[in-house]
Design a protein around this motif. Structure first.
Motif, short mmCIF file in Angstrom:
data_model
loop_
_atom_site.label_atom_id
_atom_site.label_comp_id
_atom_site.label_asym_id
_atom_site.label_seq_id
_atom_site.Cartn_x
_atom_site.Cartn_y
_atom_site.Cartn_z
N TYR B 30 0.83 -1.17 0.01
CA TYR B 30 0.11 0.21 0.12
C TYR B 30 0.71 1.22 0.05
CZ TYR B 30 -3.61 -3.34 1.06
OH TYR B 30 -4.81 -4.70 0.83
N LYS B 31 2.12 1.41 -0.47
CA LYS B 31 2.96 2.28 -0.58
C LYS B 31 2.54 3.40 -1.24
CE LYS B 31 7.87 2.92 0.19
NZ LYS B 31 9.09 1.91 0.23
N ASP B 32 1.57 3.37 -2.15
CA ASP B 32 0.94 4.62 -2.85
C ASP B 32 -0.06 5.34 -2.11
OD1 ASP B 32 2.37 4.59 -5.03
OD2 ASP B 32 0.82 3.98 -6.49
N ARG B 35 1.75 8.42 -0.60
CA ARG B 35 2.39 9.41 -1.37
C ARG B 35 1.69 10.83 -1.20
NH1 ARG B 35 2.32 10.02 -7.13
NH2 ARG B 35 0.48 8.69 -7.14
N GLY B 62 4.79 4.65 2.85
CA GLY B 62 5.27 5.69 1.83
C GLY B 62 4.71 7.08 2.39
#
Lengths: 319, 319, 319
Positions: B30-32, B35, B62
């Motif tokens: 789920y790094k986005d 952002r 992120g």
């Protein structure tokens, strides 16, 4: 922009403010500017808004940050040349600034006035020494005599809320328990005049700011009179410049009150925060719809971000 | 999820735990979500696990983080309304929370019980004020009455290690030198019951938790009896709720010992850490294969990460 | 490289130095190595260069960092086994190291010699305990007996500036007000010999380093004689090893002065910083063109970065 120590480092003030307002609309557009770059934030004094808004501005630009809290680690710097360093000062500014400037692309520093020795504070020893010995661009996060990032945020805020081209802006002294630096007041006065606003400064006798800060502003010792027709009331306490660092008055009558605001042209209320409620300003004023203290604090992100953008662009173009 | 102050903010507890276990398998998926987003971690008290696991959870998503250590910088907040702020409290929660919430997408706060005034601690003044004045979602990193991120990590750990659908879980008071808050015990009790486990609480007389925390749990003053058939032994010290903040007993017989563990159903041992060895628990127990203290601490990453994920998803869907 | 506690962890020293110099030319090439990885920097003592250069090295490698200042938060660790933890030590190294090592991919630690008990300092209790109980690789950011990241930076600097294959390197004791650890001197001596340089150590009687550090170096009690023909003068103060932690001399005649430098082979001057001017070294020397103190400090980035690179490569290959 090479460094940002004071208003003197700004080439085109209206363009800078315009750019800040553009950035605010779309804060992540310049994220590539900070790629592979990093900034060191050095705090010789406590900080909340400056610390957090600076990190946020860096995030928005893709710029890495490292924070150095100097006070809490007992790191003391020697600034004098030729001295035998056998006191509690473990490192000379020559090495400290050179090393940090070799690690980071940008160095931002906070070093409050100590209010003990006017010549020392007004010589801007810390900022000037960093500028001299640090190979990286230096940003002033409040120094002995000024707080230009705050003044730029104030200017951005007034630009957003003014309804006439040249508003009447009033900088009013307000009472406080402790002796505070003149930095915020000095910078506010200089920047408002640079923006060509109609500036009035009001304070009790003995609280005159340094001449370079007063400039061509109107000085009015009668606060009520000063407030007449004002579009913006900017409250701030500061200690005396002439009787340096002294608290000459704690007169509660200088607090900004709803009753006084009635004399203004429906003025917006501003303060750089933190603010002592019911000492500097009445709840009724700061809680009113005319209060801009939160939007003003939010704009600290964009004053830092526009300065960083211009510095990073300069770095890019010079490589 | 809009904020995470307590169990009350959880809509579907089994789904939350399941999601945490999924995230643990693949933590960077789920790094986005993070952002161009950032979180401020505010510590009014010391922290090791919470500080580090929260940053790790943010890295995994992120999400940028800024850490504010309030205690070490002498920043004192005023919470009362209408007061003349001429004490050592330099800023009102109204401004502080509004400003920080205008800088960051998520604000996480730690503010321990002071154990001086029960009404004050149990009013959750700090958390509730932040929630009220901060425009961003607020996360509780241990407050006056609860530590829900710990309880969620505990629940995740039990889900991973339980061998029956509805395990017998025993929360046992254990001795300690100093007066500690009831926060961990309160939350553990509430969350175990919400998970529909069979919870027994055991402690010397006078250490009864607040009624809302006890709920329908079995209270058993005989520790040996309480341990019988237990699947999980969760040790924790807390000070008295009725004689608020007092240390009524330091009786070493309440320490968790290997001999006592024999009465259990080969129970796993848990503690939120830091733990005082041979005061709270015997080396033989914490060093045994039945000890879960390290996996439990590791799960602090995933309890924070699943909460952040749900908050970031809510932010995304509401824009 | 699995961990980096001392020279013993280096398999191929010339290759390590060569790699560092390559990285310095193009510091962002290995940015993918740190992706989805993070490092915890634990400081039990103050730090400027190590703190900032380590973060910079991590930025260059795309590695996330979390900083834990232990001293300022009163976190005290118990190292002894089997002890009843009823003192001011709130957590055992067994839990602390295991938890932090479960959160981060790399753990770097600074723990100075306390100079109270030689056996304790030279047992390297903190480093060895972390290595034992922490599942992640451990990096020494200055321990009781050594400062290998500094020695590696020193070696890189000498490699960059030497004009002969096997330069004469002189480690000279210099006076200081306070008792300082032997760590920097120990590591410098070991690393210079490992690099096969011609090392002379000069100091007043009573300041002999531990045998393992002296190795095959020439020990010369006459500083003037030691300086003859030197290519590099490395100044450092340390307290006595034999009369452990004592300051036996503050003799100003041991300061490095321009007059003495004339006896050398136009030697470059080095010091690890921070340095007390006109106590350790005369302004005329540190401000001369022969001074390497700033490039040496800059190389702290690359000594950390090459160590991290090798550790991250090892992690990658072992997964």
């Amino acid at each position: 922009m090479k460094s940002f120590l004071s208003l003197n480092d700004v080439e085109n003030l209206p363009a800078l403010v315009k750019d800040a307002l553009e950035i605010k609309k779309n804060p992540h557009v310049y994220k590539d500017l900070g790629r592979n770059k990093s900034m060191c934030l050095i705090f010789l004094n406590p900080s909340l808004r400056t610390r957090l808004s600076s990190q946020k501005a860096a995030f928005n630009l893709g710029l890495q940050t490292a924070v150095l809290d100097v006070g809490s680690q007992g790191w003391q710097l020697e600034f004098a040349d030729g001295v035998k360093m056998d006191s509690d000062k473990a490192e000379h500014i020559r090495e400290a600034a050179a090393v940090i400037g070799s690690y980071f692309d940008v160095v931002a520093i906070r070093a409050f006035a100590k209010l003990e020795n006017r010549e020392e504070d007004y010589s801007e020893q810390v900022m000037e020494s960093f500028k001299k010995f640090c190979p990286a661009p230096v940003i002033n996060m409040e120094s002995g005599t000024g707080h230009p990032l705050q003044a730029l945020a104030d200017l951005i805020t007034i630009e957003e809320h003014k309804t006439v081209e040249k508003p009447k802006v009033v900088l009013t002294w307000a009472p406080h328990l402790k002796a505070l630096p003149q930095a915020v007041a000095n910078s506010f006065s200089r920047w408002m005049q640079a923006a060509d606003f109609d500036l009035t400064i009001t304070h009790p006798k003995g609280y005159e700011l340094v001449d370079e800060a007063v400039g061509n502003a109107t000085v009015e010792y009668d606060q009520q009179k000063a407030f007449e027709g004002a579009d913006f009331i900017y409250a701030k306490n500061w200690s005396s410049y002439s009787q340096y660092g002294q608290v000459l008055s704690k007169d509660p009558n200088w607090m900004v009150m709803a009753e006084k605001m009635k004399r203004t042209n429906n003025a917006r209320f501003m303060h750089c925060l933190p603010v002592r409620r019911n000492v500097i300003v009445e709840d009724a004023v700061i809680d009113s719809n005319n209060s801009l203290v939160i939007p003003e604090a939010t704009n600290r992100i964009y004053s830092m971000q526009v300065v960083l953008k211009h510095i990073l662009e300069e770095l890019k173009s010079s490589h």
